[in-house]
Structures are given as C-alpha cells and as structure tokens.
Scaffold this motif. Structure first.
Motif, mmCIF file in Angstrom:
data_model
loop_
_atom_site.group_PDB
_atom_site.id
_atom_site.type_symbol
_atom_site.label_atom_id
_atom_site.label_comp_id
_atom_site.label_asym_id
_atom_site.label_seq_id
_atom_site.Cartn_x
_atom_site.Cartn_y
_atom_site.Cartn_z
ATOM 1 N N SER A 180 0.833 -1.210 0.000
ATOM 2 C CA SER A 180 0.000 0.000 0.000
ATOM 3 C C SER A 180 0.863 1.253 0.000
ATOM 4 O O SER A 180 0.568 2.233 -0.701
ATOM 5 N N GLU A 186 -7.243 2.560 1.437
ATOM 6 C CA GLU A 186 -6.084 1.731 1.742
ATOM 7 C C GLU A 186 -5.692 1.854 3.212
ATOM 8 O O GLU A 186 -5.259 0.868 3.831
ATOM 9 N N CYS A 200 -5.641 -1.379 5.754
ATOM 10 C CA CYS A 200 -4.462 -1.691 6.560
ATOM 11 C C CYS A 200 -4.798 -1.703 8.046
ATOM 12 O O CYS A 200 -4.369 -2.605 8.786
#
Length: 883
Positions: free
Chosen positions: A49, A308, A312
């Motif tokens: 990412s 993202e 995460c």
C-alpha cells in the motif's frame, strides 16, 4: 588523429544511451522502476500500500511477484494482490506467480520454476516436502489467516476483472524476465528469496540491469525482545525466544538463529547476497526497534482518510485481536513497511552511497547466509546437494559451506534441544570474515522521531501515516461502496410445508469433483436428501481458505441456511508435539502445489470468482467462550470448526433419527468425531465413502501419481491413512465406492455431451464450464492428465440421491484393512483380509450411462435452482435501485 575522433563519438554515444535510461522523453529524470517480491502477509500489505501511494514521477511499481513457499498460498494470494491493485486503479501492474518448471538432477534449471519449494527440495515438478515451510502454521495464525486476511479481504476489497486462468497466468519468472530485461530496476524482497535466486541462477546476464536489492530479513546481531525477557518473566515462564538472534517462534528449540524470510530458502538467499549486486539489508536488528505500538495504532485510528488506510488498519486490528498471547504490541513489528520506507528514503538521493535516510541508522558489514551446519563435508542424508552424488549439484564445493547438515524439519534430532535453545543455524545472517563475506549495507535501528510534541517515538511512524493517507493515488472504492445499491442478502428457503428426506452431512476436501457433487446434492429434492451440514477437510486437495468457495456456491443456490464447519488442517498424528499450530506434510506433500493441484483447487480452476459473493465467509473473529484469548469486534461471525457443526446437527435430529455421512476426501473429520465421542456411532445410519483402491492384480494401480513408490493407494486414503484405519475399524455401516468403480465414470466427452442435451440452468452452465475446462486442460498439457479422477467423485452423491433401479448398482461384502504404518510406500493401501479385516459393502458396478443421465437431468431440473447465476448478475442487482 582519427582514432581520437572515433573515441569521442563512442563516448558521446555511450552517454546518449545512458541518458535515455536515466531521463524521460520530456527531459526530466525517469522514475525509478521497482519490482516487489512478496509473500502477501499482513505486514506485506502495508508495504504494498505504501509503494502504491508514491509519486509515480519518482517511483513506479512495475511488477509484483508472489513468494509462494512462505506465508501464503499461490491462488489466494494472487487474487488478493489483484483485488488490492484493482481498488488502487493499478491493473497495469504485472503480477506473476508460480510456474511448472523444475530443476533436473544435474542442476539444470528449466524455464519458469514456480518457487513453490526451496531450491534444495525442488525437483522436476511442483510436488515436494516442507523442510522449512513447516515452521509456518497452516491454519489460524498462519497461512489460513494470510490467505483470507483474517476474513477482511473478501469483506472489504472490490473484485476486478483480473483472475487466475490455467496455463495463461504469468509466472513469477516470466514477469521477472520481462521487467528486468526492460532496463534498470530495483528489487524489493520481503518474502523468501526463491523466485529471485532462480532468476539470477538462470539469467546471470540480466543482473546488470538490477541497480540494487533491498531485503527485509535475517538477523545479524539482533536480540529477540519477545518471550521470557527480563521484566516480563515469571516463575512459570517457559524457555522461549528472548535474546535469540532469530524469531522462529515455532522452532526456537531447533533453530534460534533464523528469521522467517531467509529461513524459507537459505540457499536461495545465499545466491542473492552473493550475486554481486549491491544489497541493503533491513534485518531484525532494525525492525525489532520499531514495534507496532499501541500509540501508533491509536494514531492510525485517527487517520483513516483513504480506503487503503482503512484496509491496513482493519488488518492490523484483527492481527492484534487474534494474537496468541497478551504481548502483541511488543511482538508485532513494522517489518516490511519499514523496509520499503527506508529504501525509498535512500533512493531519493541517487548519490547516497552511505545509505543516509530519514528512518534508520546504517552501517556496512561483512555478512553471509548460513545454508548448512558444521561439520562440513559430512553425508548424513540431510543434504540433497551432496548426499549420494559424485558431483555435487550446481557444482558446489565439496567440504564447502553448503556441504554440512541441512535442517530437515521442525524437530530435526541433529538440531533439537528439548526445553532449550536449538543448535541449527540454517538461514542465519552473521558477520563473517574471509572469502565468504559479502559487503552489505545494514540497517541497525529505527531512528527516533524529531518531533518532540508527538507521542509517536519513531520517525517512520508519522511518515507511514502521512503517505498512506495522501489524497493522491488513492483507492477508488471498497467492495460495498463500488455499488450504489449494495445490500447484503441471506437466502434461506422455507421448507416447513415439505416432508424432509434422509438427513445427510457432506464431508468434502474441496476438490473440483467435490463441488460437482455438492451441486448435485443441492439439486436433489429435499424430500429425498436433507443436507444438514457441510464439513470440509483442508488437508486434501485445497487449502483451508477455499472454504469461501463453498459459501459462495451455497449462496448461489439459495442455501445460506446450511452450516459449514472447518476441519483440522493436519492429518492424524501429523501435528507437532511441542507447538500444535504446525506439523508435517508427510501425506499432503503428494498434492502438487501448482497446476493441477493446490493452485487450481484454490481457484476452482479459475472459475471460483464467477460465483456470486456470499455474505458468509471464513473469518478469524472469535470469542473467549470458545477458547480465544480475547473477544474480537464481531465474535458472532466466528467460523465454526467441523466438530462443533457435527455436534449441533446431532442435537437437532429428531428422536430416533440417524444421520448419513457422505465423504469425498480424507477421513480426518469423521475419525475425529469417532475419537472424540464413540457414542456418536450409534447416531450414524450409514457412511458412504468415495475413495480407496482394492487392487485385484499387479497392473491394477492406484491414483497417487506423485508418490512413485506407492502403486496401490488412492488419494483420499493416502492423505490420512490413520484416519481411514480409524473409521474402517469403528464398526460403522460403511459403503465404499472404490477407485475401480469411480473409473467407470471418467469420460469428459460423454458427460459433457449429456449436459449439452439438457435444459440450461445457471448451475448446469457453471458445471458445464468447469467440466469443459478440465477436459480442455487434460488435452492441452501433461500436468493435467489426472483431472478425470475428479469425475468419479460424483458417484457418492448420485448413489445417495438417485433411483437405484435406474442406476443398477451391484454390491459385495468384503473384509478390508487399511495400511497405516508411517511408510509412504504402502500407507493408504487397502487389502482384503478375511481374518483381521472389517466388513464393508463395496460398490462394484453401476451403469455409467445412467449415472451421466441422472447427473445431467438433475442439474437441469427447474426445482431448487440457483437464485443468483453469477457474480456479474449479482453486481447488476447492486447497481440497480431496489423496487
């Protein structure tokens, strides 16, 4: 003078060529090209990412290759990467995985070696053992949770159009060759080194294009802060990892020196370090100084500006909530993301030869990778590079650093010290002097934050949060927000007006044939078969995370009411006695890792993503009520184990009612049921077992084609012979459908012809697609010659759900015995033994034409048909306003 003029021309031409490499057409510097080799574990997702967020005028991620012999399985990780890239609008990035090439006995490396096995174990196929990989748990807390990302992957990530397709999926070697051939590139290695080592060994002429290698892995002078350390030990604290150089938490009493990435293939890592390419190493020495701290996680919760970032954070929180002890914040580190951040910081200064960067202190050291243990030059059966060879493989030096004892497994007697620190050093990256030393730039520790007002005490913490939340290069949507009218629907049919038929539990190992059988069972009228539950055996043809395909198929067929239980990932007596989460692959190693094996089963030969997406899926969510160390956010979503599902079905049976069990895989689940509660036997009406081989003559072979020494076993028995022996010795009423009978149903053309003559339904279309693909593959490539073995697996379902007057089955009673002696050359074989064998009813013959007809006609029936035909149909609904 003419020669000076020519020299000037040559110099100008060289400068011109280099200029074109370093500068873009517009005149500015070209972006630095990057190839990432990853094992797609949780910390790898943070690293990927981070890379995807970078300014593409500076850095461009051109390719991802998957390290398929570490923390993930190829099929699941491939789709995981595809989905992340789709969310980030980066379908342009090449993704490579696997390959069917091998290494010959003389050391010749064939094209496209798949990287499923460490180089020392690599033969001519993708079949092999788990010498190093057995240190990684297969189930929860290991590859299952990596493959499914704890269940978050399918709940959060959108599904794009890219998917695995047999024989057309780019391989890891193919992608590496393409991208490295194209010009200067930087390599990031955050998994095992097999893929890149194979590339270097096979294409040494291309390494000139590799500018630098950045590696997360190894330990030089590190001291593991987890385990029984001063300040956290008690009188009952067992000897553990504290102070070890390595962090193999499952293996420290055999090898306390190695780190997982290097340990995954020490010989491969040696090739990479000794390649002559500049290397920067970020070992445990540095990563042990940057934990995923509680303060960092709280700060991350406050900064959730991008999809993202959300993905995460959810991944990290689930890792924390399912951690096996209370020391998550001192045990989980920012291994791979820290490595990527440090590398990018170094790369931003092209004249930076000392590795100066924002995030870590650096030092040049002379190190190596230990690939074998002293004394060197011995021959003890542990080292295939030397044992039994006049000329060592790859022409390695006799008596050299590769010629010692090589760790053979978790409890290798050469290495193992019960209750203490082990003796083996495979995968260790120590400081050395002499000819084996490599001059490497090494990160020593994470730099502290310079912001005195911040609670985050490491410089990289803030940088990571800043980058991952940048509004540029951000994710477009997640799984639910992609569709304006997304809604979660559970399909549960109402059978209250129907008289339900025979109660059945289906035990499957999720092979292609098992899914064919499941479609058939769901089409049989509920007045004939009442499918009470499905229990899956993840120690057969598919890995545990493939349970999601079972959920998706049930959703397609409108049967979200059927519970699904997950069985044990190991065969009986194959778990490690010291750490139950790991174990041996003595029998599972018979399944190919690549094409025709796990890669295809885990993706249903590339068709799984055509199924509609179920709201049910595997999840690591859990509760203290069921023995978890703590409650997760949604313990009600917990994935039930097979034994729990079995118990709940038994409680719901009407008084006097008994269950019929159909097994289409290894008998581990049923053996566990018997061993856990022998009174259960009285509640079982019949067990129909699809499997086993009764050989009548020497030419009548079994089907375990990957174990050349075992000629007469059948896969379902071989994959857990002790479980098979337990079941057959239990006294249950057993009907056996052996391999000789299954082989009567092995013609793809005949069953496809019959399907094409019937009325189309969504389920018959899907089955036709699957059978057509299996048939095409069998014709297209030698590695798929065995695919017709899956056809016979529908026999049990057809036998249970069809009119016997049409099927014309003939049975005979035989006293049989299953061999289970710990010898792979004979284990799983069935012999007729009139004195010591147990009586079973054996299906000897059946009308195969009638079977084809019954199967095709049932799938085309209008009754109990699919409520959703495909994922595409489902997404159209989600794009349409509800009426």
């Amino acid at each position: 003078m003419m020669w000076r003029g020519n020299l000037c021309v040559v110099i100008i031409l060289i400068i011109g060529v280099l200029g074109r490499e370093l500068y873009s057409v517009e005149g500015g510097p070209r972006p630095r090209r990057i190839l990432l080799d990853t094992d797609a574990d949780t910390d790898d997702l943070l690293a990927l990412s981070y890379l995807l967020k970078l300014n593409r005028s500076e850095f461009v991620l051109e390719a991802v290759t998957i390290s398929a012999n570490a923390w993930t399985n190829a099929g699941h990780s491939l789709h995981h990467i595809y989905d992340i890239l789709y969310m980030m609008n980066r379908d342009d990035i090449a993704v490579g995985v696997g390959g069917e090439g091998g290494i010959l006995e003389d050391g010749t490396i064939l094209p496209s070696v798949g990287g499923y096995l460490p180089i020392i174990e690599q033969g001519i196929s993708t079949v092999g053992g788990c010498r190093y990989r057995q240190a990684i748990p297969i189930g929860q807390g290991g590859r299952l949770d990596t493959d499914a990302n704890y269940g978050i992957r399918k709940a959060f990530l959108p599904q794009g159009s890219r998917k695995y397709f047999p024989l057309q999926q780019p391989t890891a070697q193919q992608v590496m060759i393409d991208k490295i051939s194209a010009g200067p590139i930087t390599i990031f290695l955050i998994g095992s080194h097999t893929n890149f080592a194979i590339f270097l060994m096979n294409h040494p002429g291309l390494k000139k294009n590799v500018e630098h290698i950045y590696i997360m892995g190894g330990g030089v002078e590190s001291s593991n802060p987890t385990g029984c350390c001063p300040g956290n030990d008690t009188s009952t604290c067992p000897v553990s990892q504290c102070g070890d150089t390595g962090h193999l938490f499952t293996d420290y009493n055999t090898n306390p020196y190695a780190e997982f990435n290097i340990f995954g293939d020490p010989f491969a890592a040696y090739q990479v370090f000794h390649s002559g390419i500049p290397v920067t190493l970020v070992p445990l020495d540095a990563t042990n100084t940057i934990t995923l701290s509680e303060k960092f996680l709280k700060a991350f919760e406050q900064r959730q500006d991008t999809y993202e970032a959300q993905y995460c954070l959810q991944s990290l929180k689930m890792a924390r909530d399912t951690w096996f002890d209370s020391n998550f914040y001192s045990s989980f580190f920012m291994w791979d993301s820290f490595t990527i951040g440090l590398a990018i910081s170094i790369m931003r200064n092209s004249n930076n030869h000392d590795g100066q960067n924002e995030f870590a202190d650096m030092e040049y050291m002379n190190i190596t990778v230990v690939t074998s243990n002293e004394p060197y030059g011995i021959s003890d059966g542990s080292n295939p590079f030397f044992d039994g060879r006049n000329v060592p493989k790859f022409h390695l030096k006799k008596g050299g650093v590769h010629s010692g004892h090589v760790q053979t497994g978790l409890r290798d007697p050469f290495c193992f010290v019960k209750g203490g620190k082990g003796k083996c050093k495979d995968g260790y990256t120590p400081k050395v002097t002499g000819p084996d030393a490599v001059h490497v730039l090494v990160a020593k520790n994470a730099k502290p934050s310079q912001d005195n007002c911040s609670e985050l005490d490491r410089a990289f913490y803030k940088n990571f949060l800043d980058v991952i939340n940048l509004p540029q290069n951000t994710g477009r949507f997640n799984f639910t927000t992609e569709f304006p009218y997304y809604r979660e629907v559970f399909f549960k049919p109402d059978f209250r007006t129907k008289k339900l038929g025979k109660p059945v539990i289906f035990d499957m190992d999720m092979s292609a044939g098992d899914f064919l059988a499941l479609f058939f069972l769901l089409k049989v009228p509920v007045e004939v078969i009442d499918l009470k539950a499905i229990i899956v055996s993840p120690n057969g043809w598919a890995n545990a995370a493939t349970i999601d395909t079972v959920y998706d198929l049930l959703h397609m067929m409108g049967r979200d009411d059927i519970p699904v239980g997950l069985g044990d990932v190991y065969a009986l007596n194959q778990t490690d006695p010291y750490f139950s989460g790991v174990g041996d692959c003595k029998y599972a190693k018979a399944i190919p890792h690549g094409c025709g094996g796990f890669l295809d089963s885990d993706t249903l030969f590339g068709l799984a993503r055509y199924l509609p997406r179920s709201p049910r899926r595997y999840t690591a969510e859990n509760s203290v009520v069921f023995g978890a160390p703590r409650n997760t956010s949604h313990p009600e979503l917990r994935q039930p184990p097979a034994l729990e599902i079995w118990g709940s079905v038994m409680k719901t049976l009407d008084p006097g009612c008994k269950i019929t069990v159909l097994t289409d895989g290894p008998l581990t689940n049923l053996a566990k049921v018997i061993l856990s509660n022998t009174s259960t036997i009285s509640k079982i009406q019949e067990v129909v077992i699809v499997g086993g081989h009764i050989s009548n003559r020497s030419s009548d072979k079994g089907n375990v084609f990957t174990i050349s020494s075992n000629n007469y076993a059948e896969f379902n028995m071989f994959l857990d012979p002790l479980a098979a022996k337990t079941v057959f010795n239990s006294g249950l009423n057993i009907t056996l459908i052996p391999l000789s009978t299954q082989r009567k149903l092995s013609s793809f053309p005949k069953i496809l012809e019959r399907l094409q003559q019937t009325r189309e339904s969504p389920e018959s279309q899907f089955v036709n697609s699957l059978l057509s693909r299996l048939h095409w593959l069998q014709q297209a490539h030698q590695i798929y010659q065995h695919t017709d073995i899956f056809l016979g697996e529908i026999f049990g379902a057809v036998l249970l759900g069809s009119d016997h007057s049409v099927l014309k089955p003939t049975f005979e009673e035989n006293n049989i015995r299953v061999i289970s002696e710990g010898n792979e050359s004979i284990d799983g074989q069935i012999v007729i033994d009139e004195r010591q064998g147990k009586s079973v009813k054996v299906l000897r013959n059946v009308d195969p034409v009638a079977c084809y007809d019954l199967f095709a006609n049932r799938l085309s029936d209008e009754e109990q048909s699919a409520v959703l035909g495909s994922y595409d149909e489902q997404t159209k609904i989600w794009r349409t306003p509800p009426i």
